[in-house]
Structure formats: structure tokens, C-alpha cells
Scaffold this motif. Structure first.
Motif, PDB file in Angstrom:
ATOM      1  N   ARG A   1      -5.652 -21.131  27.321  1.00 33.70           N
ATOM      2  CA  ARG A   1      -5.307 -21.061  28.739  1.00 33.70           C
ATOM      3  C   ARG A   1      -5.192 -19.611  29.206  1.00 33.70           C
ATOM      4  O   ARG A   1      -5.581 -19.277  30.334  1.00 33.70           O
ATOM      5  N   TYR A   2      -4.672 -18.758  28.334  1.00 32.28           N
ATOM      6  CA  TYR A   2      -4.514 -17.344  28.700  1.00 32.28           C
ATOM      7  C   TYR A   2      -5.693 -16.486  28.230  1.00 32.28           C
ATOM      8  O   TYR A   2      -5.610 -15.261  28.247  1.00 32.28           O
ATOM      9  N   GLN A   3      -6.796 -17.157  27.843  1.00 36.26           N
ATOM     10  CA  GLN A   3      -8.012 -16.473  27.411  1.00 36.26           C
ATOM     11  C   GLN A   3      -7.726 -15.479  26.281  1.00 36.26           C
ATOM     12  O   GLN A   3      -8.168 -14.331  26.286  1.00 36.26           O
ATOM     13  N   LEU A   4      -6.949 -15.952  25.321  1.00 37.32           N
ATOM     14  CA  LEU A   4      -6.637 -15.163  24.145  1.00 37.32           C
ATOM     15  C   LEU A   4      -7.279 -15.805  22.914  1.00 37.32           C
ATOM     16  O   LEU A   4      -7.779 -16.932  22.969  1.00 37.32           O
ATOM     17  N   THR A   5      -7.253 -15.083  21.827  1.00 43.82           N
ATOM     18  CA  THR A   5      -7.688 -15.618  20.539  1.00 43.82           C
ATOM     19  C   THR A   5      -6.546 -15.459  19.532  1.00 43.82           C
ATOM     20  O   THR A   5      -5.591 -14.706  19.765  1.00 43.82           O
ATOM     21  N   VAL A   6      -6.668 -16.162  18.423  1.00 42.00           N
ATOM     22  CA  VAL A   6      -5.661 -16.025  17.372  1.00 42.00           C
ATOM     23  C   VAL A   6      -5.666 -14.604  16.837  1.00 42.00           C
ATOM     24  O   VAL A   6      -4.611 -14.053  16.492  1.00 42.00           O
ATOM     25  N   ASP A   7      -6.830 -13.949  16.815  1.00 42.90           N
ATOM     26  CA  ASP A   7      -6.892 -12.555  16.365  1.00 42.90           C
ATOM     27  C   ASP A   7      -6.071 -11.651  17.275  1.00 42.90           C
ATOM     28  O   ASP A   7      -5.450 -10.683  16.820  1.00 42.90           O
ATOM     29  N   ASP A   8      -6.062 -11.959  18.579  1.00 45.19           N
ATOM     30  CA  ASP A   8      -5.256 -11.177  19.510  1.00 45.19           C
ATOM     31  C   ASP A   8      -3.778 -11.297  19.168  1.00 45.19           C
ATOM     32  O   ASP A   8      -3.031 -10.311  19.207  1.00 45.19           O
ATOM     33  N   VAL A   9      -3.371 -12.519  18.834  1.00 46.83           N
ATOM     34  CA  VAL A   9      -1.978 -12.749  18.483  1.00 46.83           C
ATOM     35  C   VAL A   9      -1.628 -11.995  17.211  1.00 46.83           C
ATOM     36  O   VAL A   9      -0.592 -11.313  17.122  1.00 46.83           O
TER      37      VAL A   9
ATOM     38  N   VAL B   1      -1.054  -8.511  29.232  1.00 46.92           N
ATOM     39  CA  VAL B   1      -0.663  -8.350  30.632  1.00 46.92           C
ATOM     40  C   VAL B   1      -1.802  -8.897  31.492  1.00 46.92           C
ATOM     41  O   VAL B   1      -2.952  -8.459  31.380  1.00 46.92           O
ATOM     42  N   LEU B   2      -1.491  -9.884  32.331  1.00 50.94           N
ATOM     43  CA  LEU B   2      -2.510 -10.525  33.159  1.00 50.94           C
ATOM     44  C   LEU B   2      -2.940  -9.599  34.297  1.00 50.94           C
ATOM     45  O   LEU B   2      -2.235  -8.630  34.658  1.00 50.94           O
ATOM     46  N   SER B   3      -4.085  -9.921  34.894  1.00 46.09           N
ATOM     47  CA  SER B   3      -4.625  -9.074  35.966  1.00 46.09           C
ATOM     48  C   SER B   3      -3.686  -9.017  37.158  1.00 46.09           C
ATOM     49  O   SER B   3      -3.657  -8.026  37.895  1.00 46.09           O
ATOM     50  N   GLY B   4      -2.916 -10.041  37.387  1.00 44.62           N
ATOM     51  CA  GLY B   4      -1.999 -10.055  38.513  1.00 44.62           C
ATOM     52  C   GLY B   4      -0.675  -9.393  38.197  1.00 44.62           C
ATOM     53  O   GLY B   4       0.241  -9.431  39.020  1.00 44.62           O
ATOM     54  N   GLY B   5      -0.526  -8.845  36.983  1.00 43.57           N
ATOM     55  CA  GLY B   5       0.706  -8.170  36.602  1.00 43.57           C
ATOM     56  C   GLY B   5       1.649  -9.025  35.779  1.00 43.57           C
ATOM     57  O   GLY B   5       2.681  -8.531  35.302  1.00 43.57           O
ATOM     58  N   GLY B   6       1.320 -10.310  35.622  1.00 41.69           N
ATOM     59  CA  GLY B   6       2.158 -11.182  34.804  1.00 41.69           C
ATOM     60  C   GLY B   6       2.063 -10.810  33.324  1.00 41.69           C
ATOM     61  O   GLY B   6       1.069 -10.237  32.867  1.00 41.69           O
ATOM     62  N   ILE B   7       3.112 -11.139  32.598  1.00 42.84           N
ATOM     63  CA  ILE B   7       3.178 -10.801  31.171  1.00 42.84           C
ATOM     64  C   ILE B   7       3.144 -12.078  30.342  1.00 42.84           C
ATOM     65  O   ILE B   7       3.890 -13.038  30.620  1.00 42.84           O
ATOM     66  N   VAL B   8       2.290 -12.086  29.350  1.00 45.26           N
ATOM     67  CA  VAL B   8       2.226 -13.202  28.393  1.00 45.26           C
ATOM     68  C   VAL B   8       2.982 -12.770  27.144  1.00 45.26           C
ATOM     69  O   VAL B   8       2.569 -11.834  26.459  1.00 45.26           O
ATOM     70  N   ARG B   9       4.096 -13.430  26.927  1.00 44.49           N
ATOM     71  CA  ARG B   9       4.882 -13.137  25.731  1.00 44.49           C
ATOM     72  C   ARG B   9       4.551 -14.132  24.624  1.00 44.49           C
ATOM     73  O   ARG B   9       3.959 -15.190  24.879  1.00 44.49           O
ATOM     74  N   LEU B  10       4.953 -13.782  23.406  1.00 46.08           N
ATOM     75  CA  LEU B  10       4.634 -14.648  22.263  1.00 46.08           C
ATOM     76  C   LEU B  10       5.247 -16.026  22.426  1.00 46.08           C
ATOM     77  O   LEU B  10       4.662 -17.033  22.024  1.00 46.08           O
ATOM     78  N   SER B  11       6.411 -16.108  23.034  1.00 48.21           N
ATOM     79  CA  SER B  11       7.063 -17.418  23.225  1.00 48.21           C
ATOM     80  C   SER B  11       6.290 -18.300  24.184  1.00 48.21           C
ATOM     81  O   SER B  11       6.490 -19.528  24.191  1.00 48.21           O
ATOM     82  N   ASP B  12       5.400 -17.716  24.993  1.00 50.05           N
ATOM     83  CA  ASP B  12       4.612 -18.509  25.936  1.00 50.05           C
ATOM     84  C   ASP B  12       3.492 -19.265  25.239  1.00 50.05           C
ATOM     85  O   ASP B  12       3.011 -20.284  25.749  1.00 50.05           O
ATOM     86  N   ILE B  13       3.039 -18.774  24.111  1.00 47.99           N
ATOM     87  CA  ILE B  13       1.875 -19.384  23.455  1.00 47.99           C
ATOM     88  C   ILE B  13       2.184 -19.887  22.046  1.00 47.99           C
ATOM     89  O   ILE B  13       1.330 -20.474  21.397  1.00 47.99           O
ATOM     90  N   ALA B  14       3.404 -19.618  21.556  1.00 46.00           N
ATOM     91  CA  ALA B  14       3.717 -19.989  20.171  1.00 46.00           C
ATOM     92  C   ALA B  14       5.205 -20.290  20.034  1.00 46.00           C
ATOM     93  O   ALA B  14       6.031 -19.863  20.851  1.00 46.00           O
ATOM     94  N   THR B  15       5.503 -21.026  18.992  1.00 41.80           N
ATOM     95  CA  THR B  15       6.890 -21.284  18.610  1.00 41.80           C
ATOM     96  C   THR B  15       7.199 -20.420  17.396  1.00 41.80           C
ATOM     97  O   THR B  15       6.471 -20.452  16.397  1.00 41.80           O
ATOM     98  N   VAL B  16       8.267 -19.636  17.488  1.00 44.23           N
ATOM     99  CA  VAL B  16       8.632 -18.736  16.394  1.00 44.23           C
ATOM    100  C   VAL B  16       9.807 -19.340  15.641  1.00 44.23           C
ATOM    101  O   VAL B  16      10.835 -19.697  16.248  1.00 44.23           O
ATOM    102  N   LEU B  17       9.653 -19.447  14.305  1.00 39.46           N
ATOM    103  CA  LEU B  17      10.665 -20.085  13.474  1.00 39.46           C
ATOM    104  C   LEU B  17      11.135 -19.144  12.378  1.00 39.46           C
ATOM    105  O   LEU B  17      10.332 -18.404  11.794  1.00 39.46           O
ATOM    106  N   ASP B  18      12.414 -19.189  12.100  1.00 38.40           N
ATOM    107  CA  ASP B  18      12.985 -18.506  10.934  1.00 38.40           C
ATOM    108  C   ASP B  18      13.089 -19.564   9.842  1.00 38.40           C
ATOM    109  O   ASP B  18      14.009 -20.385   9.831  1.00 38.40           O
ATOM    110  N   THR B  19      12.144 -19.552   8.927  1.00 40.34           N
ATOM    111  CA  THR B  19      12.044 -20.650   7.955  1.00 40.34           C
ATOM    112  C   THR B  19      11.705 -20.083   6.577  1.00 40.34           C
ATOM    113  O   THR B  19      11.961 -18.922   6.275  1.00 40.34           O
ATOM    114  N   PHE B  20      11.094 -20.936   5.748  1.00 38.25           N
ATOM    115  CA  PHE B  20      10.719 -20.526   4.400  1.00 38.25           C
ATOM    116  C   PHE B  20       9.248 -20.827   4.171  1.00 38.25           C
ATOM    117  O   PHE B  20       8.626 -21.594   4.916  1.00 38.25           O
ATOM    118  N   GLU B  21       8.699 -20.217   3.127  1.00 34.47           N
ATOM    119  CA  GLU B  21       7.300 -20.479   2.792  1.00 34.47           C
ATOM    120  C   GLU B  21       7.095 -21.962   2.491  1.00 34.47           C
ATOM    121  O   GLU B  21       8.048 -22.699   2.226  1.00 34.47           O
TER     122      GLU B  21
END
Length: 1012
Positions: free
Chosen positions: A194-202, A246-266
Motif C-alpha cells: 500500500r505504501y509502495q515499499l518492499t521488504v528490502d526497504d524495511v 516520508v510520503l510525497s505529501g509530507g506524511g511519515i510511514v513508521r514501522l508500526s504502520d506496516i509491521a508488528t514488532v514483538l519482543d520474543t524469542f527465536e
């Protein structure tokens, strides 16, 4: 020599000082010497391990194992090498030529590994090269259970591990069931698109956010300041606020917008339990210079302190404690040795004067403690094998001491003064004693050259025997004559002649003399009858089973189980519910503890049983019952229980390598071998061999990606692009790591859980260079296949390893392997070779070494005796006792229903030294009588009668001294029990040969001798 003997014989106070000093120093050294389970030996074996988490066995073989093996072929001195490529790890085991410089060879192997530059870039660590040694063996295994959650338990275990590592003597600590902490970034592919990103960008954004860099130094007139950029991640919230775009309109895409971050184990790949309780297992090894007991005691003291401090919040059940095993072994030797020494002293006191008996008995601890005092000087520790060697020479020590004491006493009875009796009596038997020591040394010296790891481990036996022989010679020539001279000096001639014990043997001597006279009249008949008995006895023992390390007194059982491939790890524990129930049903006096490490599809573990004397059944019987109870298990496809008998890991009883790089030919040959094993003749309609399988029988379910190369080319993609994307999506990619205090935490980017399913695989998007997203279904086909979970190589060629276990303990793995190789000679497909491994390979290697060493030793013994007797025939008369003694010892094993073990054969070697000495002194005495003018018949009769008491004394004292250990009166030992049995009963059963057959042979082959 006479002057030297007189010098020491006249100084009884010096002799007592020497004796007390040796005992005191020996006791002092014994309290300080390092106690080990096995000698400290660096084996000519090298292990190369390479971890590659998430990779399949085929991937491991192609990208790691093959490349390493190709480079290793250039290293000189490698006898053979085997490799195992399995899921996530490549293991290569190299066996080196023992004649080369091992340190140099290990360096060259490390250099060869370092030259391999095209290993996968995402392996977490380079290959580890490790030389095998006894120092790397585990000494303590225990579990930690308790806590309200896994997180709490894990955090406590992490701190406990550091405290244990800091203990002096601890070499390494490895954990089972422990999962490393990780920050997981679970990417939602729809939001990324949706945000025209790739996993490599992340991944790039995360990697650039987690940095620690220095920017140089800023200088001013007053000071200097260093520029540092610290942007390391310390929490999940910091990662969630990471700006990805940073989107063209000035909006910011943060990691929480595209992913869930967990403190977990392998990802969890195993579950550890001990006594059915979930926990984390510790495996502790000691450092090379550490003492086992001191190290383990220090760890246990720490665990006791932890339990008291935390009010027993956590439990620390043990599954292996080598220190306790060692203490038990030393206790067995101490108790049985003490009982044996008392019995020896009792027998000597009944047959000799009290003073003489006492000093003969004292020679045993003097020699034993003398050897212990010297061990640290020659770089040896006190281990179980060295203890066995000390036990081995007790018979020789007693024999030499009795010979000297008897000779001195006879001279004193003849009217000589105490000093003259000591000098002349010792001088008379000096040459036979020296010959006996030389011949015994020659019997054991070839053990230095036995091949393989087993030969290196038992090399301490001849070294210890040589030290003991040196102390025995010093005791017999320096201190014992002085002790006896002092003790007999106060006895007048009349008291000696009226001594009841001196005449105790008069009646037995008369009976023996009459019997021997009759036998000498029928000497040829006696010889023929004895040869017939020898032939029949050899036939009786020829069918005995060879088992280098019998399981009778063992207490550990290794567990190997298999479940249905593909079963989730959470379900594996449930699949073992029946297995655990069967273990819990065992009697409490048998079962001590058990541990399991559950994984899919293979789980492993260890069962710890009580000592042999504390239970009513042998371990073989218990394992047989467990196999019966688990034979119908529906949840477990395979259960293998292997008894750890205390020797090196021999593999399966039957192991056949089927070697060929042709897949079809290899499979065909393996099928032929398995069919032959399944049809092996059985008894009573029961199968002779069970669990017949190969390493590739167990397969893993895999989804195989078959690229459509035309479509890949259209989109400018490669197979590597596919593999990399799928790896990141389903297994994740460790893009960076950060430190939280003293803990390293990996940052892993992975696809969100709901997208990591087989149903979603086909729709997984692959990014092109232009940013387009192409579903996997357009670029490749996905097929479900079953692939081997373990791929084996032998010297670089593919092999299938066919294994089987024995259902009948009377079967010999060597015989089965030999019959199979013979039967398959003309039936194998072209290009296929087969050879044996496991127990049969180890047994054949050691027996091959013995077959070379023993004849060489006998040849050396013959030449020593030939020099002593100045004859080429009489040495054969002395050595004629060897086959009788050998068969007598084997007959003792057969009568006690025991196999031919390694330490039983070593006991036979020690016994041969004693019986050869008995025959040697007898024939030497007969030669002296002949040269004094006696007829040969009277000479041999007089020699045999005069030798009756010392021979009986030697035999009886050795037998009664070893009986407690042979029968486990104070505890059973897997090494020393069989050795005591062959040494004691071999002497006892060969006694008639020395007293009857040897004199008859002397007359049959009599030649006029010259004085030795």
C-alpha cells in the motif's frame, strides 16, 4: 650384586624409612592428584561443524559440505572422513593418521577450511574446527525447572549460566531448550504494498537505525572531544517509531504502520524435559587441567546455594554426574581392595610366619602408593583405567614378594644367619625375577601401539604396569630383604625348625610328591591328556561372544525416537506420553532420572538407572522389557534404546555402509542388505535383528520450488531472488543485532504469521528490480515432496548407512558383518561398495592391533627366556603354560556367563605374567638341580616340590585378593570386574598345569641345561 644386596639387607632402619616415606608420599599425592574418568588424551580425530539455520539437508550438502570436503582432500594425513548434512547443520568428522604431527595436521585443516570463500553469506558463524579429546567429554548434566513462565525461567537460567561459567575448572556450558531473545518485525505484505515499499526497504531502514559509529575527534584550544553516533535500538517502542519512508505529501510511514514488532524469542525447535518436567538442560564440561570431582562439587555447591537463596523456587534434578560415578568407582576399589588385602594377609598368616606374612602383604600398598606418587611426575592423572592397571599388577607384586620371601626363609631354615639368608635367598631368585619382570613388560609394551582412539585411551595401562614393575623390583631387592632379615634375626634355629607353619605344608607336599611321581612315570600320557583337554576347552570357548564393553554393570541408556515427519514440535511431547508412562512404571529402586530433548521428527534423551548392586535386574533385561512395552506404540514410529557401557561410542551393533554416487544403484544395494538382515537366521521363530533401517528412511515433508526459468527471465529475476525472498518471508532474516545490557538481541524481519502458511505460499510476492510485485505462482511451481533429513558421505562419496540392533544378545556383530560381506560379494550392482562400521569396525580394528601386538610380545618373551636358559627348547616349555592359562581364563568367563571384554583380555595378559613366572622359576630350579648332579626325574621332582608352597601362596593370595572385586562384594565395576575374574580364575584353573603338566613336559623334552 651380592655386595649391593648385603648393603641394603644390613640397613633395616633405612628400609623402614623408605617404606614409610613411600606410603606417606603416596597418600599425600593421592589426596592432591586430579581424579579423571578417562586419561587426558587428544585423539587423532577432528570435527568440523557449520551451522546454517533454516537450511535443508540438500542445501547444506550442496552449499557447505561438498565445498569443505573438496578443500579437505588437499590435506595430507587424513585416513578417512565422514560427513552428515542435516537440517541446519553440516558435520564433518576426520580421522587422522596417528603417525603424523597432530597439531600440524589440525592447523592445516583449519587453513583448508579458511580457504573456502564461497560459503553462504548468511551463515551466522564460520565453520568450527575442533580436535576431539577426553577433556571435551561432559561431566555434569542437570535440568532447571520451575518459574511461572518460560520467560522467567529463561532469564534466571541466563544468569545461572554465567555464574557456572565463572567457576574454576568449568570448560564449557551448553543449553538444551534455551531460546535466544529476539525482536521480531512481522511485516504485513499488504500494508507494505500500500505504501509502495518492499521488504528490502524495511530491512535497510532497520539496519540503518541500529548503528554505533565513531565520527572522529573535534579539536579546540582547550580540549579534544570524540564524535560518536549511538543509534542502537533498546526497546520495541523505539523500533515501532522507526521512520521507514516520508510520503510525497509530507506524511511519515513508521514501522508500526506496516509491521508488528514483538519482543520474543527465536523459533523453538526443541523442548527440553527432565523427569517429565519442562525445563532447560545444562551440559557442563571441564577444562583440560581441572579435576572432575572438584569441578562438579563446585557447581553443585552453587546450585545448593541458589536453591536456598531462592527458597527452592527452582529445582535442579541431575541426569548425569561423572563425579559421583568416579567416587563410586574409587569407593569400589577401596572397599574391595581393603577386603582383598585383609584376605591376603589372612592367607599369608596361615601359611607363613607372622612377620614374613606382614612384610609380604606390605609390599602391595608400597608398590601401589609408589606408582601413585610418580604419576604426576610422568604427566598422568588418577583415572579409572589407571586404577584398573594398578589392580592388574597386584598378582605380579605378590608373586615376586612371595618368591623372595620363600627363598630367604628357606635359607634361614638351612642354618644361615638372617643377613646371609636375605642376601643368598634374594640372589638365588634374582635372575628369574628379572626375567619375569622383563617378560611381563614385553607382554604389555605392545599395547602402546594399539591403533585407534581406544588404543590411545588404554596406553596408560602399559605405562602404569611398567612403573609398578619397577617399584616391585625395588621392593624385592632393596626393602623386603632388609625387613625379613630384621624380623628373622631374633629367631633361633630351634624355633625355626619347630615352627608349626613351616611344617604345615609337609603333608600336602607328601601327597603332591606322590601324585607327581606317578604322573612323571606316565608323563607322555599326562601330556596327551592335557592336550586333549586343552583342545576340548578351546572348542568350548571358541563360540564365546566378543563384547569389548559389556553392559552388565552399566547404568545409562541413550534414547532415540522418531515420530511422524512434519509433526509440529508442540505435538511431539504429546506423542511421547506413552513412552514417559512406561518409564514412570519402572520400579523406584531401578529408575533414578530421565531427560528428553523433544524435536521433530527425532528426539533424544538419556535414562539414568541405579547402580547394578542396588537393583535386581540387569540393564539388558530392563531394556528388553521397555522394548516389549513400546513395540506396539502408535505415536512413535521408532524407539531405539542403546546401553552406554562406558567405552567410546561404537555406533549401532550392526552398521553397513553402502557407498556409491549412483542413486539407483545405492538404493538397490541398500535394499539387498536390508533384506539379508531381515532374513538372518533366528531362534525360536523370533527375529534376530530389530530396527533395521537406513539414514534416509526418515524423510522430511518439503515444498519444493521448481522455477519457471522463462518467466524469471521476463521479469529479470534469478533463482537466488526467489530463494532469498522466500527465506526472509518464512524463516526471517537477521538484519542486525543490539545489546541490552550483557545480552545480544537479534533483530529479525519476517512475514506476518498469517501469511506464513502453505496456503499463502503461492501468493507470496516477489519484487522485481523495477518495484513490481509478481506472485510466486507465476514464477515457479510448488510440489510437495519427501526428502531425506540426513545425507551422509564417506570419503566424499554418498553413502547409505544401514543399521540394525540385536534381538539376541548371543549374536556377534562381527560374525553378522562378516557373513553379510561374504554373501554380498557377487550380488552388488556395479559401482557400489559396502563396508562395516559401528561395533564391528571398532572391534576389528582393535583385534587387528592385538593380533599383531600379542605375537610380537610372545616373540620377545621367547628371546628373553632363551637368553636366560641358554636354550631354544626350554623357553617353549615355560611358554607352554600360556595357552592353558589363556583358555582357563576364558573358561572362567564362560562359566560366569560373561562375554570376552577388552578388560577381561587385559586381565589375561596380567595373569600370563604370573603363570609364566611360576613355570620359569620351577624350570630354573630343576636346571640347577641337574647341574648339581641329580637325575632329571629327581631334579624336576625336587624343584616342583620346593616350589609348591610359593606357587600356592601366589595363587591363593591373588585369587582371594581379587574375589571381592570379581563378584562385586563392595560394588560392581564395569572395567575391573571382568579383569579380576580372568586374572584370579585364570591363575586358579591353570594351577594344575604348572604343578603337573610342566614337570612332565620338562622330562619329555629334557636336554642337558647350562646354569642360567
Amino acid at each position: 650384586m651380592a655386595n649391593l644386596l648385603r648393603f641394603f639387607a644390613e640397613r633395616h632402619f633405612l628400609a623402614r624409612i623408605i617404606t614409610v616415606m613411600v606410603l606417606a608420599v603416596g597418600l599425600g599425592i593421592m589426596s592432591q592428584i586430579r581424579l579423571q574418568e578417562l586419561p587426558d588424551v587428544a585423539f587423532p580425530e577432528v570435527q568440523i561443524d557449520t551451522q546454517y539455520p533454516g537450511a535443508s539437508a540438500q542445501d547444506i550438502e550442496l552449499n557447505i559440505t561438498n565445498k569443505l570436503e573438496k578443500e579437505l582432500r588437499s590435506v595430507q594425513g587424513i585416513r578417512k572422513f565422514e560427513s552428515t548434512s542435516s537440517n541446519g547443520i553440516s558435520s564433518i568428522r576426520l580421522e587422522l593418521d596417528e603417525s603424523i604431527d597432530l597439531n600440524k595436521a589440525v592447523r592445516e585443516i583449519q587453513q583448508a577450511v579458511d580457504r573456502v570463500s564461497d560459503l553462504p553469506k548468511d551463515i551466522p558463524n564460520p565453520p568450527i574446527v575442533l580436535q576431539e579429546s577426553t577433556a571435551s567429554f561432559e561431566v555434569l548434566r542437570f535440568g532447571v525447572t520451575g518459574g511461572d513462565s518460560y520467560s522467567e525461567l529463561r532469564e534466571y537460567v541466563r544468569g545461572l549460566e554465567k555464574r557456572i561459567r565463572n567457576i574454576t575448572g568449568v570448560g564449557s556450558v551448553t543449553l538444551s531448550g534455551f531460546r535466544e531473545r529476539e525482536f521480531w518485525i512481522e511485516v504485513d505484505p499488504n500494508k507494505v504494498r500500500r505504501y509502495q515499499l518492499t521488504v528490502d526497504d524495511v530491512m535497510s531502514a532497520v539496519n540503518n537505525r541500529n548503528l554505533s559509529l565513531s565520527g572522529g575527534i573535534v579539536e579546540s584550544w582547550t580540549n579534544e572531544q570524540r564524535l560518536v553516533a549511538l543509534t542502537q535500538v533498546h526497546s520495541v517502542s523505539e523500533l515501532e517509531q522507526l521512520v521507514v519512508k516520508v510520503l510525497s505529501g509530507g506524511g511519515i510511514v513508521r514501522l508500526s504502520d506496516i509491521a508488528t514488532v514483538l519482543d520474543t524469542f527465536e523459533k523453538g525447535t526443541e523442548i527440553a524435559t527432565i523427569n517429565s518436567q519442562f525445563g532447560i538442560l545444562f551440559n557442563v564440561t571441564k577444562s583440560a587441567s581441572a579435576d572432575i570431582k572438584g569441578t562438579v562439587d563446585a557447581v553443585r555447591q552453587l546450585l545448593d546455594a541458589e536453591a536456598a537463596q531462592l527458597n527452592h523456587q527452582y529445582a535442579y534434578p541431575l541426569s548425569l554426574n561423572v563425579a559421583d560415578d568416579m567416587s563410586e568407582k574409587f569407593s569400589i576399589v577401596a572397599v574391595n581392595g581393603g577386603v582383598g588385602l585383609i584376605l591376603v594377609l589372612l592367607v599369608l598368616s596361615l601359611l607363613l610366619k607372622r612377620q614374613v606374612a606382614f612384610w609380604v602383604a606390605v609390599s602391595i600398598p608400597v608398590c601401589v602408593f609408589g606408582v601413585i606418587a610418580v604419576l604426576p611426575v610422568v604427566g598422568q592423572d588418577l583415572d579409572s583405567i589407571t586404577l584398573a592397571a594398578l589392580l592388574l599388577v597386584i598378582g605380579i607384586i605378590v608373586d615376586d614378594s612371595v618368591i623372595v620371601a620363600e627363598s630367604i626363609y628357606q635359607e634361614r631354615e638351612a642354618g644361615h644367619s638372617a643377613i646371609d639368608a636375605a642376601v643368598q635367598g634374594t640372589a638365588k631368585v634374582m635372575k628369574p625375577i628379572m626375567a619375569n619382570l622383563l617378560t611381563t613388560a614385553l607382554v604389555f609394551i605392545p599395547m602402546f601401539f594399539l591403533p585407534g582412539t581406544l588404543g590411545m585411551a588404554i596406553a596408560v595401562i602399559p605405562a602404569t604396569v611398567l612403573l609398578a614393575l619397577s617399584f616391585s623390583f625395588a621392593e624385592c631387592t632393596v626393602t623386603l630383604p632388609a625387613h625379613l632379615a630384621s624380623s628373622l634375626q631374633k629367631e633361633n634355629q630351634q624355633a625355626l625348625q619347630q615352627d608349626v607353619k613351616a611344617h604345615f605344608f609337609d603333608r600336602p607336599k607328601a601327597y603332591y610328591q606322590a601324585l607327581l611321581q606317578l604322573c612323571l612315570q606316565w608323563k607322555k600320557t599326562v601330556v596327551m591328556v592335557s592336550l586333549l583337554l586343552l583342545t576340548f576347552s578351546m572348542a568350548a570357548v571358541s563360540t564365546m561372544r566378543i563384547d569389548f564393553f559389556p553392559t552388565q554393570a552399566a547404568k545409562y541408556v541413550e534414547v532415540y525416537t522418531e515420530v511422524k515427519p512434519g509433526l509440529p514440535i508442540e505435538a511431539v511431547k504429546m506423542a511421547h506420553a506413552e513412552f514417559e508412562a512406561v518409564l514412570k512404571a519402572l520400579p523406584q529402586e531401578e529408575l533414578v532420572s530421565y531427560e528428553m530433548t523433544y524435536a521433530s521428527p527425532v528426539s533424544t534423551g538419556r535414562i539414568n538407572f541405579s547402580a547394578f548392586e542396588d537393583r535386581h535386574r540387569s540393564l539388558d533385561s530392563i531394556v528388553e522389557q521397555l522394548n516389549r512395552d513400546l513395540s506396539d506404540s502408535e505415536s512413535l514410529s521408532l524407539v531405539k534404546l542403546t546401553i552406554d557401557a562406558g567405552g567410546p561410542p561404537p555406533g549401532e551393533p550392526v552398521e553397513i555402509r553402502v557407498i556409491s554416487n549412483n542413486h539407483d544403484a545405492r538404493e538397490q544395494a541398500a535394499a539387498q542388505v536390508m533384506t539379508w538382515l531381515a532374513e538372518y537366521p533366528s531362534r525360536d521363530g523370533k527375529a534376530s535383528l530389530i530396527n533395521i533401517t537406513t539414514n534416509e528412511t526418515l524423510k522430511d515433508p518439503q515444498l519444493q520450488i521448481k522455477p519457471q526459468y522463462e518467466w524469471l527471465a521476463r521479469y529479470g529475476l534469478t533463482v537466488n531472488d526467489l530463494a532469498t525472498t522466500l527465506r526472509v518471508a518464512f524463516d526471517g532474516d537477521q538484519v542486525s543485532s543490539t545489546w541490552l545490557g550483557d545480552e545480544e538481541v537479534d533483530l529479525r524481519v519476517i512475514m506476518a504469521e498469517k501469511y506464513r502458511t502453505a496456503d499463502m505460499l503461492a501468493n507470496t510476492k516477489i519484487y522485481t528490480a523495477t518495484g513490481d510485485q509478481v506472485p510466486l505462482s507465476r514464477l515457479a511451481k510448488v510440489e510437495s515432496v519427501m526428502a531425506p533429513r540426513k545425507i551422509l558421505h564417506f570419503n566424499g562419496d554418498r553413502q547409505l548407512l544401514v543399521t540394525a540392533q540385536l534381538a539376541d544378545e548371543n549374536l556377534s556383530p562381527d560374525d553378522i558383518a562378516a557373513e553379510l560381506l561374504s554373501a554380498m560379494v557377487d550380488q552388488l550392482p556395479a559401482g557400489v561398495t559396502i563396508n562395516t562400521g559401528g561395533e564391528a569396525e571398532q572391534t576389528n580394528e582393535t583385534l587387528g592391533g592385538l593380533m599383531v601386538a600379542f605375537p610380537a610380545a610372545m616373540l620377545g618373551v621367547y628371546f628373553v627366556l632363551a637368553i636366560l636358559f641358554h636354550s631354544l627348547v626350554q623357553p617353549l616349555l615355560v611358554m607352554a603354560v600360556i595357552p592353558f592359562a589363556f583358555v582357563s581364563a576364558l573358561m572362567a568367563l564362560k562359566l560366569h556367563f560373561q562375554p570376552i571384554s577388552l578388560f577381561a583380555m587385559i586381565g589375561i595378559l596380567g595373569m600370563i605374567g604370573v603363570v609364566v613366572n611360576n613355570a620359569l622359576v620351577l624350570i630354573n630350579r630343576a636346571n640347577e638341580c641337574v647341574l648339581q648332579g641329580m637325575r632329571p626325574e629327581l631334579a624336576v621332582l625336587d624343584a616342583a616340590v620346593s616350589r609348591l608352597r610359593p606357587i600356592l601362596l601366589t595363587t591363593l593370595t591373588t585369587v582371594v585378593g581379587l574375589l571381592p572385586l570379581a563378584y562385586g562384594i563392595g560394588g560392581t565395576d564395569v572395567y575391573m570386574g571382568p579383569m579380576s575374574l580372568t586374572l584370579g580364575y585364570g591363575l586358579l584353573l591353570s594351577l594344575p598345569v604348572v604343578l603337573i603338566v610342566i614337570p612332565c613336559l620338562y622330562l619329555v623334552f629334557h636336554r642337558q641345561p647350562r646354569l642360567a
